[in-house]
Enzyme design. Structure first.
Site, PDB file in Angstrom:
ATOM      1  N   CYS A 137       0.835  -1.204   0.000  1.00  0.00           N
ATOM      2  CA  CYS A 137       0.000   0.000   0.000  1.00  0.00           C
ATOM      3  C   CYS A 137       0.872   1.257   0.000  1.00  0.00           C
ATOM      4  O   CYS A 137       0.566   2.248  -0.668  1.00  0.00           O
ATOM      5  CB  CYS A 137      -0.914   0.003   1.220  1.00  0.00           C
ATOM      6  SG  CYS A 137      -2.021  -1.421   1.327  1.00  0.00           S
ATOM      7  N   CYS A 190      16.029 -14.849  26.665  1.00  0.00           N
ATOM      8  CA  CYS A 190      16.195 -13.920  25.537  1.00  0.00           C
ATOM      9  C   CYS A 190      14.846 -13.325  25.133  1.00  0.00           C
ATOM     10  O   CYS A 190      14.747 -12.146  24.798  1.00  0.00           O
ATOM     11  CB  CYS A 190      16.819 -14.634  24.346  1.00  0.00           C
ATOM     12  SG  CYS A 190      18.431 -15.360  24.660  1.00  0.00           S
ATOM     13  N   ASP A 224     -26.708 -22.028  17.897  1.00  0.00           N
ATOM     14  CA  ASP A 224     -27.786 -21.313  17.231  1.00  0.00           C
ATOM     15  C   ASP A 224     -28.466 -22.304  16.278  1.00  0.00           C
ATOM     16  O   ASP A 224     -27.858 -23.290  15.867  1.00  0.00           O
ATOM     17  CB  ASP A 224     -27.191 -20.128  16.471  1.00  0.00           C
ATOM     18  CG  ASP A 224     -28.229 -19.377  15.679  1.00  0.00           C
ATOM     19  OD1 ASP A 224     -29.362 -19.258  16.161  1.00  0.00           O
ATOM     20  OD2 ASP A 224     -27.899 -18.908  14.570  1.00  0.00           O
TER      21      ASP A 224
END
Length: 980
Positions: free
Chosen positions: A16, A248, A659
């Site tokens: 971009c 680290c 659902d």
């Protein structure tokens, strides 16, 4: 030329950035000084509005956005006066003015804008007024976190919650953004404001489709420009080097977090990468990592990252293998010499010279093959920390120094203590380095799933222009281009079919084994494979906007995230190495003061062995290796996971709430029966109902309209259309008042329905949804709408029950209809007649009973319940909304994907625990043995060489165990028996 710095929005990646740079290069007298995904600095004599228009044409936004409350604007002329002043300013790009507020985007400061408005005679309101703020959230793992944050907002006062889930919140408040962030931080979570740039000409109203039979139609005001989303777009990836253990990881994360603008950071030891969220100066981040003693470089895209990681892994493997061979070629002969009777004692001048020469060769080995251990330990020492390299350097260095001291000054030691340990120094360096080489080879296998996803993206495309087909690089493909898809070829970008039909294999994205038929109007996704036919399709999403690119980004972020177990391991690792050094010192003192003669030898061997065997490599690799492989394997099965914390939550789920519509059923309802109670025929009743439903995009509305179209019925216009949440719809058709909905809507308007109860029960008993139709407050009919069960719903529900899960059906449909469906599926727990806001309440009620709940829905209309549950699982084909809102997204629309996700989560969590258990047990047993607790029984100490081999083997064991997840197979395997 004027120099100016402006913020950018929607600029997602370096591609971009490159597009923006190229576009602005076309403007005369415009020079870009600096540009990244967050802002641009340029020098230009070109009009600022021309720059704004050029950037906007690419789909991005530029400029500062202000929302200023106004006073004194009493009429349209006042508004027009302010708008006219704005239109004459080149540094104001877009604006919306009302009597109460000015919403302005431009290149001017807030003070300049305030002064401009005040000069027109309309003061900017200084006292606090309520304004809308949107934030991205992180750290909220379940519904209890959402409830906790809700309480915090309520305690603060002057905050109205518009939206709130585990990933974002939208508030109406008089508080500033910084005050709200402070409230969220005080609650133990993280937040970043989402800034939305608005263009008044692009504001559109869009109706969001609902999947629940009686749930409300939602009308949402959106802008064409999306909000900046730090959780996805403002994340920069770094490739790291010089990391060896969990210590680290802690030091790198600490260093990066101290850089201004960093919101969060996740360092993955297995991948040697860091994901940095926020808006810091990336050069400062890299410098901070270097100052901490490690290396870092920017990974601009997945292709570059993959290439660089492959180069690093290959180079590391070759380097470690070469160094190991050199060290072992010196150490093995010396060890064999000692084992087979050779003297390793200093008992003469000849032995001094001989072993002195060997000592010099060993020193050469340390400064060449083993130099990294000493360099890294020195860097760590300068930063006041200790790492695995510190332990190796101390252990091997102590053995070499003791041996050289014996060679140079043998008279300082008793005769029995004049033993040299050069072979231990060489063997430890060789074995640990060989372990690193084998670990690097095994670690390169952990991201095979992600590599396969990346390989799905072809590098060329066939572009059709003016009837001519030409093959071009993928980088040349733009939106709206027409592309040719030939048999056997991969789809290059996301698009829509405009000509032809074929079957496309989407298994690499969805896990669905059956090829999917594609024809005109259907969507195609990048990376899927065409089987036989030829298509023409129009490119819609390219580059980082394709579904494949978003999946890769989501997988990469999930692999770098940390579950609670990993944070526990990190906490332990941060204090582990210093603790080991203290243990080694105490061990040395005990052996020196209380050990048998020669005490100095026993002291050296015990302390060195403790240092070597306790290296925390395995501990640091234990969880990130499991997460990396587990998330990658999930992607192969068509399961997208937002973060590793969700996997740990999913592994402990005991209740699954489903659902009904679109989850257990096909989501493609059809009109099954029509009952008329006046002089209207069935067709006239259907025509009236369909005319009313033209104002809706609800699935039930679509079923009615499609049924009317199939019969060739002409629809009348509808006016005054309105939707009532959880009840139904109403409107005016042919001057008549018409209502369609459930019994609640009828009761609200005092419409008598008792006389048709038998018809209602008969329709419900067949598993269909009965809907009442009234005209002028009189019941005139019932329409039965059926949504067939998915073919695999029964087997998936039984599978989940066999896994020991409680399965609950939760629906807004009538209880009678829901009970019929539940009986067919063997579901005992059914909750019906639930209003949209009641689903979340049901989830909360289950949680109060001690249940750990996974909610399965479509990711849009079930959002409150998905957010409140411990784990939200979005069903469907991986839509943008689902990917952004759910913790788990199932790319294939099958309930078996839910069971797969839960099984894999359990397997991954089990693998993490195995690795952590192995690492903890290894160190818990290894350190005491190395310190000499078995000496009274065996009369011997553990050799430092064996300790070095054991330490290397522990890391290899962890990596190998994690890679077992690549072989994970769900308990259910679909049979490919027919084509769709």
């Amino acid at each position: 030329m004027n120099t100016i710095t402006l913020p950018l929005a929607n600029v997602h990646c370096m591609n971009c950035v490159g597009k923006t740079r190229s576009a602005l290069a076309q403007l005369p007298d415009c020079q870009i000084i600096d540009i990244n995904t967050k802002q641009i600095t340029l020098s230009s004599d070109s009009p600022l509005k021309a720059i704004y228009q050029k950037i906007k044409s690419l789909g991005y936004q530029v400029g500062f956005n202000y929302q200023l409350p106004l006073s004194g604007l009493s009429c349209g002329r006042c508004v027009a006066k302010v708008e006219n002043a704005f239109s004459q300013r080149d540094d104001i790009f877009s604006y919306t003015v009302t009597k109460q507020q000015a919403d302005v985007t431009g290149a001017l400061s807030e003070q300049t804008l305030t002064d401009l408005i005040s000069s027109l005679g309309y003061p900017v309101v200084s006292e606090p007024t309520a304004h809308t703020l949107t934030f991205s959230l992180s750290g909220l793992s379940c519904g209890r976190c959402v409830a906790k944050l809700t309480d915090k907002f309520n305690e603060a006062g002057n905050i109205e919650i518009i939206e709130l889930d585990k990933t974002h919140t939208k508030l109406l408040t008089t508080h500033s953004a910084s005050d709200v962030i402070a409230i969220i931080t005080d609650a133990g979570y993280h937040a970043e404001q989402l800034l939305t740039f608005k263009d008044p000409k692009t504001v559109v109203s869009e109706t969001v489709k609902e999947n629940e039979e009686t749930e409300p139609r939602l009308t949402v005001e959106n802008t064409q420009s999306e909000a900046i989303k730090p959780t996805t777009n403002n994340v920069q990836q770094l490739l790291l080097s010089g990391m060896t253990c969990a210590s680290c990881v802690a030091s790198v994360e600490k260093a990066i977090k101290q850089v201004a603008g960093v919101e969060s950071v996740n360092v993955n030891l297995a991948e040697r990468t860091a994901l940095v969220a926020g808006s810091p100066n990336i050069e400062q981040v890299i410098q901070a990592v270097k100052d901490a003693g490690h290396g870092a470089e920017v990974s601009e895209d997945e292709q570059t990252r993959r290439q660089r990681q492959q180069e690093q892994n290959t180079q590391n493997f070759k380097t470690h293998l070469r160094n190991a061979c050199i060290a072992l070629s010196l150490g093995v002969p010396m060890m064999a010499w000692g084992i087979f009777g050779g003297s390793m004692m200093i008992d003469s001048t000849t032995s001094q010279l001989a072993w002195g020469f060997v000592g010099l060769i060993t020193l050469l080995l340390l400064v060449t093959v083993g130099k990294d251990f000493y360099i890294n330990s020195w860097k760590a020492f300068k930063h006041h920390r200790a790492t695995m390299d510190t332990l190796v350097a101390l252990g091997t260095g102590a053995a070499w120094l003791f041996s050289m001291l014996v060679v140079l000054k043998p008279d300082m030691f008793p005769t029995a203590a004049r033993h040299v340990y050069f072979e231990a120094t060489a063997m430890i360096i060789g074995l640990i380095t060989l372990g690193h080489a084998l670990e690097a080879r095994a670690r390169s296998q952990t991201s095979k799933a992600l590599e396969r996803l990346i390989d799905l993206q072809p590098q060329t495309a066939i572009v059709v222009e003016n009837g001519i087909e030409t093959e071009r690089p993928l980088s040349d493909v733009k939106s709206d281009m027409i592309l040719r898809l030939r048999p056997g070829a991969k789809v290059v970008v996301d698009g829509v079919v405009i000509e032809g039909n074929t079957y496309i294999d989407e298994s690499m994205l969805t896990g669905e084994p059956l090829a999917v038929h594609k024809q005109t109007g259907d969507k195609v996704r990048a990376g899927t494979i065409n089987q036989q036919g030829s298509l023409l399709f129009k490119a819609e999403h390219i580059g980082s906007d394709t579904m494949l690119a978003r999946i890769i980004q989501l997988v990469r972020q999930a692999q770098s995230s940390k579950p609670a177990l990993a944070r526990l391991a990190d906490t332990i690792s941060s204090i582990f190495v210093p603790s080991v050094m203290i243990i080694a010192i105490v061990t040395a003192m005990v052996w020196y003061y209380f050990g048998p003669a020669p005490s100095s030898v026993y002291m050296l061997v015990a302390a060195t062995t403790v240092l070597i065997i306790a290296c925390p490599c395995a501990l640091g690799l234990a969880t990130p290796m499991s997460v990396t492989v587990g998330v990658g394997r999930a992607a192969e099965l068509g399961i997208l996971i937002r973060d590793a914390e969700a996997m740990q939550q999913a592994a402990n789920i005991d209740t699954v709430v489903l659902d009904k519509t679109g989850t257990l059923t096909e989501g493609k309802p059809q009109v099954m029966s029509i009952h008329s109670y006046n002089n209207l025929s069935e067709d006239q009743l259907l025509q009236l109902t369909a005319s009313l439903e033209q104002g809706s995009e609800h699935p039930l509305a679509n079923a009615i309209i499609q049924s009317a179209k199939q019969k060739g019925l002409t629809l009348s216009p509808v006016s005054d259309f309105a939707a009532t949440a959880g009840m139904g719809v109403s409107g005016i058709v042919n001057t008549q008042s018409v209502m369609l909905g459930n019994d609640k809507l009828m009761a609200k308007h005092n419409i008598e329905i008792c006389q048709v109860q038998d018809d209602f029960d008969r329709i419900a008993a067949q598993g269909a949804t009965p809907v009442y139709l009234a005209q002028n407050n009189q019941l005139i009919g019932i329409i039965g709408i059926s949504d067939p069960l998915r073919s695999d719903s029964l087997s998936a529900v039984k599978r989940m029950q066999d896994m020991g899960l409680t399965v609950v059906m939760l629906t807004g449909d009538s209880y009678k209809t829901a009970q019929v469906i539940a009986n067919k599926l063997g579901i005992n727990d059914v909750v019906g007649d639930v209003l949209p806001d009641g689903k979340a309440a049901q989830i909360k009620q289950l949680q109060q009973q001690g249940k750990r709940v996974a909610m399965v829905g479509d990711g849009i209309n079930d959002a409150p319940a998905l957010a409140l549950a411990e784990v939200g699982i979005a069903m469907g084909s991986g839509t943008d909304v689902a990917i952004e809102s759910a913790q788990f997204t199932l790319m294939r629309h099958s309930l078996h994907g839910v069971a797969d996700a839960l099984e894999l989560s359990k397997a991954t969590l089990r693998n993490m625990k195995e690795n952590l258990f192995g690492a903890f047990i290894y160190n818990s047993l290894g350190i005491p043995v190395a310190a000499g607790v078995l000496y009274p029984l065996t009369g011997a100490l553990l050799s430092p060489v064996i300790a070095g081999a054991a330490m290397a083997l522990s890391s290899i064991t962890v990596v190998t165990n994690a890679n077992r997840l690549r072989l994970f197979k769900p308990s259910y395997q679909p049979q490919v028996t027919e084509e769709k």
